[in-house]
Design a protein around this motif. Structure first.
Motif, PDB file in Angstrom:
ATOM      1  N   ALA A 150      15.667 -27.062 -12.905  1.00 51.43           N
ATOM      2  CA  ALA A 150      15.436 -25.295 -13.379  1.00 51.43           C
ATOM      3  C   ALA A 150      14.351 -25.311 -13.026  1.00 51.43           C
ATOM      4  O   ALA A 150      12.815 -25.581 -13.314  1.00 51.43           O
ATOM      5  CB  ALA A 150      16.322 -25.411 -14.709  1.00 51.43           C
ATOM      6  N   GLY A 151      13.882 -23.337 -12.556  1.00 49.31           N
ATOM      7  CA  GLY A 151      12.432 -23.268 -13.568  1.00 49.31           C
ATOM      8  C   GLY A 151      12.982 -21.545 -12.506  1.00 49.31           C
ATOM      9  O   GLY A 151      14.020 -21.172 -12.720  1.00 49.31           O
ATOM     10  N   HIS A 152      11.893 -20.709 -12.114  1.00 50.76           N
ATOM     11  CA  HIS A 152      11.623 -19.265 -11.824  1.00 50.76           C
ATOM     12  C   HIS A 152      11.438 -19.433 -10.616  1.00 50.76           C
ATOM     13  O   HIS A 152      10.417 -20.597  -9.948  1.00 50.76           O
ATOM     14  CB  HIS A 152      11.694 -18.630 -13.050  1.00 50.76           C
ATOM     15  N   LEU A 153      10.532 -18.399 -10.111  1.00 48.81           N
ATOM     16  CA  LEU A 153      10.141 -17.904  -9.099  1.00 48.81           C
ATOM     17  C   LEU A 153       8.978 -17.024  -8.917  1.00 48.81           C
ATOM     18  O   LEU A 153       8.888 -16.256 -10.328  1.00 48.81           O
ATOM     19  CB  LEU A 153      11.133 -16.733  -7.685  1.00 48.81           C
ATOM     20  N   HIS A 154       7.722 -17.651  -8.374  1.00 48.89           N
ATOM     21  CA  HIS A 154       6.009 -16.549  -8.849  1.00 48.89           C
ATOM     22  C   HIS A 154       6.278 -15.579  -7.863  1.00 48.89           C
ATOM     23  O   HIS A 154       7.084 -16.354  -6.263  1.00 48.89           O
ATOM     24  CB  HIS A 154       5.205 -17.520  -8.423  1.00 48.89           C
ATOM     25  N   VAL A 155       6.019 -15.074  -7.623  1.00 53.63           N
ATOM     26  CA  VAL A 155       6.092 -13.435  -6.181  1.00 53.63           C
ATOM     27  C   VAL A 155       5.091 -12.878  -6.160  1.00 53.63           C
ATOM     28  O   VAL A 155       4.288 -12.814  -7.446  1.00 53.63           O
ATOM     29  CB  VAL A 155       7.381 -12.059  -6.182  1.00 53.63           C
ATOM     30  N   SER A 156       4.407 -12.896  -5.571  1.00 51.31           N
ATOM     31  CA  SER A 156       2.561 -12.465  -4.617  1.00 51.31           C
ATOM     32  C   SER A 156       3.121 -11.225  -3.827  1.00 51.31           C
ATOM     33  O   SER A 156       3.233 -11.839  -2.874  1.00 51.31           O
ATOM     34  CB  SER A 156       1.548 -13.683  -4.387  1.00 51.31           C
ATOM     35  N   VAL A 157       1.810 -10.343  -4.343  1.00 51.64           N
ATOM     36  CA  VAL A 157       1.930  -9.377  -2.473  1.00 51.64           C
ATOM     37  C   VAL A 157       0.718  -9.332  -2.276  1.00 51.64           C
ATOM     38  O   VAL A 157      -0.295  -9.371  -2.905  1.00 51.64           O
ATOM     39  CB  VAL A 157       2.482  -8.083  -3.258  1.00 51.64           C
ATOM     40  N   ASP A 158       0.590  -9.245  -0.696  1.00 52.50           N
ATOM     41  CA  ASP A 158      -0.758  -9.307  -0.287  1.00 52.50           C
ATOM     42  C   ASP A 158      -1.440 -10.004  -0.514  1.00 52.50           C
ATOM     43  O   ASP A 158      -3.070  -9.511  -1.253  1.00 52.50           O
ATOM     44  CB  ASP A 158      -0.912  -7.543  -0.463  1.00 52.50           C
ATOM     45  N   ASP A 159      -1.891 -11.225  -1.313  1.00 52.10           N
ATOM     46  CA  ASP A 159      -2.688 -12.240  -1.862  1.00 52.10           C
ATOM     47  C   ASP A 159      -3.936 -11.596  -3.280  1.00 52.10           C
ATOM     48  O   ASP A 159      -4.480 -12.122  -3.457  1.00 52.10           O
ATOM     49  CB  ASP A 159      -3.719 -12.468  -0.969  1.00 52.10           C
ATOM     50  N   LEU A 160      -2.769 -10.695  -3.725  1.00 52.00           N
ATOM     51  CA  LEU A 160      -3.375 -10.238  -5.177  1.00 52.00           C
ATOM     52  C   LEU A 160      -3.918 -11.172  -6.332  1.00 52.00           C
ATOM     53  O   LEU A 160      -3.206 -11.895  -6.121  1.00 52.00           O
ATOM     54  CB  LEU A 160      -2.770  -8.927  -5.801  1.00 52.00           C
ATOM     55  N   PRO A 161      -4.673 -11.067  -6.980  1.00 51.14           N
ATOM     56  CA  PRO A 161      -4.645 -12.340  -7.852  1.00 51.14           C
ATOM     57  C   PRO A 161      -3.386 -12.313  -9.032  1.00 51.14           C
ATOM     58  O   PRO A 161      -3.562 -12.702  -9.905  1.00 51.14           O
ATOM     59  CB  PRO A 161      -5.755 -12.121  -8.377  1.00 51.14           C
ATOM     60  N   TRP A 162      -3.115 -11.179  -9.009  1.00 52.77           N
ATOM     61  CA  TRP A 162      -0.975 -11.157 -10.050  1.00 52.77           C
ATOM     62  C   TRP A 162      -0.612 -11.181  -9.388  1.00 52.77           C
ATOM     63  O   TRP A 162       0.007 -12.176  -8.234  1.00 52.77           O
ATOM     64  CB  TRP A 162      -1.522  -9.878 -10.899  1.00 52.77           C
ATOM     65  N   ARG A 163       0.944 -11.897  -9.984  1.00 47.72           N
ATOM     66  CA  ARG A 163       2.048 -12.222  -9.474  1.00 47.72           C
ATOM     67  C   ARG A 163       3.367 -11.799 -10.574  1.00 47.72           C
ATOM     68  O   ARG A 163       2.345 -11.772 -11.436  1.00 47.72           O
ATOM     69  CB  ARG A 163       2.453 -13.521  -8.733  1.00 47.72           C
ATOM     70  N   TRP A 164       4.169 -11.878 -10.439  1.00 49.97           N
ATOM     71  CA  TRP A 164       5.212 -11.699 -11.103  1.00 49.97           C
ATOM     72  C   TRP A 164       6.320 -13.307 -11.320  1.00 49.97           C
ATOM     73  O   TRP A 164       6.282 -13.282  -9.887  1.00 49.97           O
ATOM     74  CB  TRP A 164       6.170  -9.935 -11.394  1.00 49.97           C
ATOM     75  N   ALA A 165       7.156 -13.615 -12.146  1.00 49.79           N
ATOM     76  CA  ALA A 165       8.061 -14.247 -12.597  1.00 49.79           C
ATOM     77  C   ALA A 165       9.281 -13.519 -12.248  1.00 49.79           C
ATOM     78  O   ALA A 165       9.977 -12.460 -12.485  1.00 49.79           O
ATOM     79  CB  ALA A 165       8.424 -14.899 -14.020  1.00 49.79           C
ATOM     80  N   ASP A 166      10.071 -14.334 -12.129  1.00 49.62           N
ATOM     81  CA  ASP A 166      11.510 -13.833 -11.318  1.00 49.62           C
ATOM     82  C   ASP A 166      12.743 -14.883 -11.564  1.00 49.62           C
ATOM     83  O   ASP A 166      12.656 -16.560 -10.991  1.00 49.62           O
ATOM     84  CB  ASP A 166      11.640 -13.174  -9.914  1.00 49.62           C
ATOM     85  N   ALA A 167      13.209 -14.801 -12.938  1.00 49.99           N
ATOM     86  CA  ALA A 167      14.196 -15.877 -12.985  1.00 49.99           C
ATOM     87  C   ALA A 167      15.708 -15.248 -12.885  1.00 49.99           C
ATOM     88  O   ALA A 167      16.614 -15.475 -13.621  1.00 49.99           O
ATOM     89  CB  ALA A 167      13.917 -16.160 -14.555  1.00 49.99           C
TER      90      ALA A 167
END
Length: 155
Positions: free
Chosen positions: A84-101
């Motif tokens: 089990a785990g979660h997703l990391h989502v990044s947009v346009d190679d930006l240095p930040w991302r968000w987690a989606d669980a």
């Protein structure tokens, strides 16, 4: 009468045979039983749905195999089986991302400016280790240049 009884008996036999079959012979083990030597986690990502994208909304369907998306984090959750785990989502190679669980089967992004974009979706362990990832590229249309009947034309 005998024909009706024979048909009823045959139906009963077929129903019993069907009930004795596994629900889904190809299904993975239950979440209540640890999986020994789990196969690698897999991620499948589709292009954004065309209808919403034409309106400026990016909806990217995804599916996982040998991996469950759950809101579990930290070292104590690493040994959960099935994995089990979660997703990391990044947009346009930006240095930040968000987690989606949330495990809702799609990543949704609104408000991107018109033009080309890329979204990277990764499977991450509870300790933030990335196992695999897939990216999808697409173009958000310029909605200021379209009307209800279609694209506008400059004269």
């Amino acid at each position: 009468m005998i024909r009706t009884l024979l048909l009823a008996a045959l139906g009963s036999i077929l129903a019993t045979t069907a009930a004795a079959q596994p629900i889904d012979a190809g299904r993975e083990a239950s979440q209540f039983v640890p999986i020994i030597n789990e196969p690698p986690a897999e991620l499948f990502v589709d292009p954004p749905l065309a209808g919403p994208l034409a309106r400026g909304a990016v909806i990217i369907p995804y599916q996982t195999k040998h991996f469950r998306i759950l809101p579990v984090f930290g070292a104590s959750a690493v040994d959960v089986s099935p994995r089990a785990g979660h997703l990391h989502v990044s947009v346009d190679d930006l240095p930040w991302r968000w987690a989606d669980a949330g495990d809702n089967g799609a990543v949704v992004v609104n408000g991107l400016p018109p033009g080309p974009h890329k979204i990277l979706i990764e499977l991450a362990t509870p300790e933030q280790k990335v196992l695999t990832g897939r990216s999808v590229s697409f173009i958000v249309p310029d909605l200021t240049k379209t009307t209800a009947t279609g694209p506008s034309h400059d004269h």
